[in-house]
Design an enzyme around this catalytic site. Structure first.
Site, PDB file in Angstrom:
ATOM      1  N   CYS A  99       0.859  -1.188   0.000  1.00 17.01           N
ATOM      2  CA  CYS A  99       0.000   0.000   0.000  1.00 17.01           C
ATOM      3  C   CYS A  99       0.894   1.236   0.000  1.00 17.01           C
ATOM      4  O   CYS A  99       0.626   2.236  -0.670  1.00 17.01           O
ATOM      5  CB  CYS A  99      -0.882   0.047   1.245  1.00 17.01           C
ATOM      6  SG  CYS A  99      -1.904  -1.409   1.477  1.00 17.01           S
ATOM      7  N   HIS A 101       1.013   4.997  -1.497  1.00 15.84           N
ATOM      8  CA  HIS A 101       0.448   5.913  -0.498  1.00 15.84           C
ATOM      9  C   HIS A 101       1.438   6.257   0.607  1.00 15.84           C
ATOM     10  O   HIS A 101       1.020   6.629   1.705  1.00 15.84           O
ATOM     11  CB  HIS A 101      -0.819   5.311   0.107  1.00 15.84           C
ATOM     12  CG  HIS A 101      -1.963   5.243  -0.858  1.00 15.84           C
ATOM     13  ND1 HIS A 101      -2.587   6.359  -1.346  1.00 15.84           N
ATOM     14  CD2 HIS A 101      -2.591   4.199  -1.443  1.00 15.84           C
ATOM     15  CE1 HIS A 101      -3.561   5.999  -2.169  1.00 15.84           C
ATOM     16  NE2 HIS A 101      -3.568   4.692  -2.258  1.00 15.84           N
ATOM     17  N   ARG A 128     -13.286   0.135  -1.260  1.00 13.99           N
ATOM     18  CA  ARG A 128     -12.045   0.876  -1.546  1.00 13.99           C
ATOM     19  C   ARG A 128     -10.831  -0.024  -1.336  1.00 13.99           C
ATOM     20  O   ARG A 128      -9.929  -0.085  -2.178  1.00 13.99           O
ATOM     21  CB  ARG A 128     -11.991   2.123  -0.667  1.00 13.99           C
ATOM     22  CG  ARG A 128     -10.782   3.021  -0.789  1.00 13.99           C
ATOM     23  CD  ARG A 128     -10.560   3.571  -2.164  1.00 13.99           C
ATOM     24  NE  ARG A 128      -9.797   2.649  -3.005  1.00 13.99           N
ATOM     25  CZ  ARG A 128      -9.574   2.834  -4.305  1.00 13.99           C
ATOM     26  NH1 ARG A 128     -10.049   3.886  -4.923  1.00 13.99           N
ATOM     27  NH2 ARG A 128      -8.894   1.964  -5.006  1.00 13.99           N
ATOM     28  N   CYS A 170      -8.122  -1.531  -4.034  1.00  8.34           N
ATOM     29  CA  CYS A 170      -6.678  -1.322  -3.880  1.00  8.34           C
ATOM     30  C   CYS A 170      -5.956  -2.657  -4.038  1.00  8.34           C
ATOM     31  O   CYS A 170      -4.912  -2.732  -4.682  1.00  8.34           O
ATOM     32  CB  CYS A 170      -6.361  -0.731  -2.510  1.00  8.34           C
ATOM     33  SG  CYS A 170      -6.627   1.042  -2.398  1.00  8.34           S
TER      34      CYS A 170
END
Lengths: 273, 103
Positions: free
Chosen positions: A182, A186, A230, A234
């Protein structure tokens, strides 16, 4: 390159390429501004309201084999308290002996109160064309009742802390065919995927801005999308194995991001491209 | 049956501003499903707005209007407490009428 004519040509080429870079940079910032303007224009008349209204209706409706409504569902603040409940989720529920996010808790209430089977309760959790999802409507209703209230996830219970640590580990865990985490997307400032700005979720501001604006109506999909969706998407984008709906993995990541967003005034259901 | 509309109507000076959200698939008839078959067109065709029984807006819509459409318009007159009524009919003959009080 001793020929002066060649040198002049090379200089022009360098000049024009730096000009091109400047134009591209300009186009990028203005595209980002345009998307922000687009969102602002759509904010008035957000179709998420349709989901909120449908969720509010469904909430009061006697459903399932037991023919009862969800009005007695305890979202953490006591049976039937919806106002502000979302800002304190995920949390540990003693009755289920499990840390739950909103969607997991809704499934639990549908099974325990309304008498649905587990399979029926999780059926159709994400809607599609011509296939409306009750889960998305419930989530829209419950989250809309937390609008304007600051995020306040305690994460003090040992099981909650364990979930948080697990979520943090997953956030930075690299894997899959792309060797992605992730954090690959991010964990850096000013990262983009195509023209979309990606929030840096390792900073307080980034986590707050992202978490407090989900769920959201996705204009490109014509659906209201929840936080479980969401995370699921992802995972798909990272080419990870499919994230199971209401799995501990999904709750752990939600816990990690929700706690990091503490203090942010909750502002959803929002609208996104 | 179709889901209810969300209607807001506010008096601004000597006009009334109406904002309507409708819940509809608005299928264009151009798309194909996963099996490659054309998904038949299904969209709102006629929209009518009335104020105190008088028609203030009519519209003919087609497949170019988005899913879950948002309609905003103004009309002269209107007073607080009066009713505005919106109806739509789609190409399958399904219809929906909702009413709102002007604030």
């Amino acid at each position: 390159m001793s020929n002066p004519r060649w040198r002049a040509f090379a200089r022009i080429a360098v000049l024009s390429s730096s000009l091109a870079v400047a134009i591209v940079a300009l186009a990028q910032t203005s595209a980002v501004d345009e998307i922000a303007k687009y969102r602002a224009a759509l904010q008035d008349g957000n179709p998420a309201e349709l989901w909120e209204a449908r969720g509010a209706e469904l909430w009061k409706q006697p459903r399932g084999p037991n023919k009862v409504s969800l009005e007695k569902c305890d979202l953490g603040l006591g049976p039937g308290v919806v106002k502000g409940a979302y800002t304190q989720l995920p949390r540990y529920f003693a009755d289920a002996d499990r840390v739950m996010d909103l969607e997991t808790r809704l499934v639990w209430c549908m099974v325990k109160l309304q008498g649905f089977s587990e399979a029926d309760a999780v059926k159709n959790h994400f809607g599609g064309p011509g296939r409306k999802s009750d889960n998305e409507a419930f989530v829209a209703f419950v989250t809309s009742e937390s609008r304007g209230i600051p995020m306040n996830v305690a994460a003090t219970h040992p099981k909650e802390q364990e979930m948080y640590r697990l979520g943090e580990k997953m956030f930075f865990f690299r894997g899959g065919p792309y060797d992605f985490a992730c954090a690959s997307c991010h964990g850096v400032d000013n990262q983009r995927i195509r023209l979309q700005d990606l929030p840096n979720l390792t900073t307080k501001e980034g986590a707050q801005k992202a978490y407090s604006t989900w769920p959201a109506y996705r204009v490109s999909q014509g659906e209201l999308r929840t936080f479980q969706w969401r995370l699921n998407d992802c995972f798909r984008q990272q080419r990870f194995p499919e994230l199971k709906f209401t799995s501990d993995a999904s709750i752990a990541l939600t816990m990690f991001l929700a706690k990091n967003s503490n203090g942010a005034a909750y502002d959803a259901p929002a609208i996104k491209r | 049956m179709a889901d209810p509309m969300r209607i807001r109507a506010n008096v601004v000076g000597d006009t009334t501003e109406v904002k309507v959200l409708m819940s509809h698939e608005m299928e264009t008839g151009q798309r194909k499903d996963s099996a490659g078959k054309v998904i038949p067109a299904w969209h709102i065709q006629n929209v009518t707005a009335t104020y105190n029984g008088k028609t203030v807006l009519t519209a003919q819509w087609g497949p170019a209007v988005s899913k879950n459409p948002f309609l905003s318009f103004k009309f002269k007159g209107g007073a607080k407490g009066d009713k505005v009524q919106i109806s739509w009919v789609d190409n399958r003959g399904e219809k929906r009428t909702d009413e709102a009080t002007i604030a």
